[in-house]
Design a protein around this motif. Sequence first.
Motif, PDB file in Angstrom:
ATOM      1  N   GLY A   1      -3.342   2.657   3.362  1.00  0.00           N
ATOM      2  CA  GLY A   1      -3.400   2.946   2.016  1.00  0.00           C
ATOM      3  C   GLY A   1      -4.529   2.462   1.414  1.00  0.00           C
ATOM      4  O   GLY A   1      -5.650   2.105   2.026  1.00  0.00           O
ATOM      5  N   CYS A   2      -4.669   2.540   0.083  1.00  0.00           N
ATOM      6  CA  CYS A   2      -5.605   2.013  -1.019  1.00  0.00           C
ATOM      7  C   CYS A   2      -5.185   1.293  -2.127  1.00  0.00           C
ATOM      8  O   CYS A   2      -3.869   1.113  -2.122  1.00  0.00           O
ATOM      9  CB  CYS A   2      -6.576   3.343  -1.014  1.00  0.00           C
ATOM     10  SG  CYS A   2      -5.411   4.796  -1.768  1.00  0.00           S
ATOM     11  N   ASP A   3      -5.999   1.195  -2.949  1.00  0.00           N
ATOM     12  CA  ASP A   3      -5.518   0.575  -4.336  1.00  0.00           C
ATOM     13  C   ASP A   3      -4.686   1.535  -5.238  1.00  0.00           C
ATOM     14  O   ASP A   3      -3.829   0.915  -5.970  1.00  0.00           O
ATOM     15  CB  ASP A   3      -6.742   0.410  -5.249  1.00  0.00           C
ATOM     16  CG  ASP A   3      -7.607  -0.941  -4.800  1.00  0.00           C
ATOM     17  OD1 ASP A   3      -7.128  -1.748  -3.828  1.00  0.00           O
ATOM     18  OD2 ASP A   3      -8.869  -0.807  -5.119  1.00  0.00           O
ATOM     19  N   HIS A   4      -4.594   2.660  -4.719  1.00  0.00           N
ATOM     20  CA  HIS A   4      -3.922   3.714  -5.530  1.00  0.00           C
ATOM     21  C   HIS A   4      -2.502   3.864  -5.000  1.00  0.00           C
ATOM     22  O   HIS A   4      -1.530   4.197  -5.570  1.00  0.00           O
ATOM     23  CB  HIS A   4      -4.721   5.290  -5.633  1.00  0.00           C
ATOM     24  CG  HIS A   4      -5.941   4.861  -6.292  1.00  0.00           C
ATOM     25  ND1 HIS A   4      -7.218   5.071  -5.218  1.00  0.00           N
ATOM     26  CD2 HIS A   4      -6.372   4.830  -7.266  1.00  0.00           C
ATOM     27  CE1 HIS A   4      -8.080   4.858  -5.934  1.00  0.00           C
ATOM     28  NE2 HIS A   4      -7.933   4.740  -7.295  1.00  0.00           N
ATOM     29  N   TYR A   5      -2.508   4.014  -3.620  1.00  0.00           N
ATOM     30  CA  TYR A   5      -1.316   4.326  -2.881  1.00  0.00           C
ATOM     31  C   TYR A   5      -0.971   3.585  -1.787  1.00  0.00           C
ATOM     32  O   TYR A   5      -2.093   3.364  -0.780  1.00  0.00           O
ATOM     33  CB  TYR A   5      -1.283   5.726  -2.144  1.00  0.00           C
ATOM     34  CG  TYR A   5      -1.063   6.772  -3.455  1.00  0.00           C
ATOM     35  CD1 TYR A   5       0.115   6.977  -4.212  1.00  0.00           C
ATOM     36  CD2 TYR A   5      -2.181   7.373  -3.777  1.00  0.00           C
ATOM     37  CE1 TYR A   5       0.260   7.878  -5.176  1.00  0.00           C
ATOM     38  CE2 TYR A   5      -1.915   8.597  -4.767  1.00  0.00           C
ATOM     39  CZ  TYR A   5      -1.018   8.631  -5.388  1.00  0.00           C
ATOM     40  OH  TYR A   5      -0.975   9.698  -6.470  1.00  0.00           O
ATOM     41  N   GLU A   6      -0.042   2.992  -1.027  1.00  0.00           N
ATOM     42  CA  GLU A   6       0.300   2.525   0.244  1.00  0.00           C
ATOM     43  C   GLU A   6       1.222   3.530   0.942  1.00  0.00           C
ATOM     44  O   GLU A   6       2.045   4.233   0.534  1.00  0.00           O
ATOM     45  CB  GLU A   6       1.320   1.318   0.159  1.00  0.00           C
ATOM     46  CG  GLU A   6       1.593   0.704   1.293  1.00  0.00           C
ATOM     47  CD  GLU A   6       2.909  -0.492   1.233  1.00  0.00           C
ATOM     48  OE1 GLU A   6       3.572  -0.496   2.231  1.00  0.00           O
ATOM     49  OE2 GLU A   6       2.821  -1.278   0.351  1.00  0.00           O
ATOM     50  N   ARG A   7       0.304   4.037   2.096  1.00  0.00           N
ATOM     51  CA  ARG A   7       0.787   4.986   2.790  1.00  0.00           C
ATOM     52  C   ARG A   7       0.346   4.842   4.374  1.00  0.00           C
ATOM     53  O   ARG A   7      -0.547   3.905   4.505  1.00  0.00           O
ATOM     54  CB  ARG A   7       0.097   6.377   2.329  1.00  0.00           C
ATOM     55  CG  ARG A   7      -1.053   6.633   2.284  1.00  0.00           C
ATOM     56  CD  ARG A   7      -1.580   7.809   1.642  1.00  0.00           C
ATOM     57  NE  ARG A   7      -1.178   8.186   0.487  1.00  0.00           N
ATOM     58  CZ  ARG A   7      -1.676   9.003  -0.488  1.00  0.00           C
ATOM     59  NH1 ARG A   7      -2.773   9.828   0.279  1.00  0.00           N
ATOM     60  NH2 ARG A   7      -1.186   9.291  -1.565  1.00  0.00           N
TER      61      ARG A   7
ATOM     62  N   LEU B   1       1.408  14.419  -1.238  1.00  0.00           N
ATOM     63  CA  LEU B   1       1.638  13.231  -1.788  1.00  0.00           C
ATOM     64  C   LEU B   1       2.485  12.415  -0.871  1.00  0.00           C
ATOM     65  O   LEU B   1       3.312  12.942  -0.372  1.00  0.00           O
ATOM     66  CB  LEU B   1       2.152  13.413  -3.160  1.00  0.00           C
ATOM     67  CG  LEU B   1       2.531  11.958  -3.786  1.00  0.00           C
ATOM     68  CD1 LEU B   1       1.178  11.403  -4.090  1.00  0.00           C
ATOM     69  CD2 LEU B   1       3.238  12.371  -5.038  1.00  0.00           C
ATOM     70  N   PHE B   2       1.990  11.321  -0.326  1.00  0.00           N
ATOM     71  CA  PHE B   2       2.583  10.292   0.395  1.00  0.00           C
ATOM     72  C   PHE B   2       2.363   8.963  -0.338  1.00  0.00           C
ATOM     73  O   PHE B   2       1.506   8.698  -0.529  1.00  0.00           O
ATOM     74  CB  PHE B   2       2.039  10.406   1.735  1.00  0.00           C
ATOM     75  CG  PHE B   2       2.040  11.693   2.521  1.00  0.00           C
ATOM     76  CD1 PHE B   2       2.987  12.152   3.155  1.00  0.00           C
ATOM     77  CD2 PHE B   2       0.907  12.407   2.503  1.00  0.00           C
ATOM     78  CE1 PHE B   2       2.869  13.434   3.648  1.00  0.00           C
ATOM     79  CE2 PHE B   2       0.894  13.685   2.947  1.00  0.00           C
ATOM     80  CZ  PHE B   2       2.167  14.478   3.508  1.00  0.00           C
ATOM     81  N   ASP B   3       3.634   8.281  -0.197  1.00  0.00           N
ATOM     82  CA  ASP B   3       3.360   6.837  -0.970  1.00  0.00           C
ATOM     83  C   ASP B   3       4.704   5.860  -0.447  1.00  0.00           C
ATOM     84  O   ASP B   3       5.907   6.585  -0.292  1.00  0.00           O
ATOM     85  CB  ASP B   3       3.901   6.978  -2.621  1.00  0.00           C
ATOM     86  CG  ASP B   3       3.444   5.649  -3.143  1.00  0.00           C
ATOM     87  OD1 ASP B   3       3.270   4.872  -2.578  1.00  0.00           O
ATOM     88  OD2 ASP B   3       3.448   6.043  -4.577  1.00  0.00           O
TER      89      ASP B   3
END
Length: 129
Positions: A4-10, A80-82
């Motif tokens: 992931g990143c700062d926006h989403y954990e994936r 979208l994946f989260d």
Amino acid sequence: MELGCDHYERNCKFIVSNAPCCRRIYSCRFCHDDKEDHAINRHEVDTLICAKCSTVQSVKLECEHCGVRFGKYGCLKCRLFDNEEKGQFHCEECGICRIGGKQNYFHCEKCNICLPKNSINGHKRKPLI
């Protein structure tokens, strides 16, 4: 590969191949938009890279090689994946994913938007429930 990143954990990253300048790998559309001089249309995402095994593949909910699910929540329509629980749901009428739990919203057919159920009495249009 980091998850992931700062926006989403994936558990995946994506590649957009429809736009000529975008044969780059990004963790999400916001990461793309922060680095590029244009916004990405998430529906143009056509390739994922598994963050666990690095397999490059078409967009799907689970890795075709190692079987890892790309997110606890996954929407193929919105790409979208989260992994973080936010009460995500896809509204067919709006055509997008929203957060906050489907049970807490209604879709107003005339306004074509989802609104919180606690605003139903103050809303002037008839909701679809």
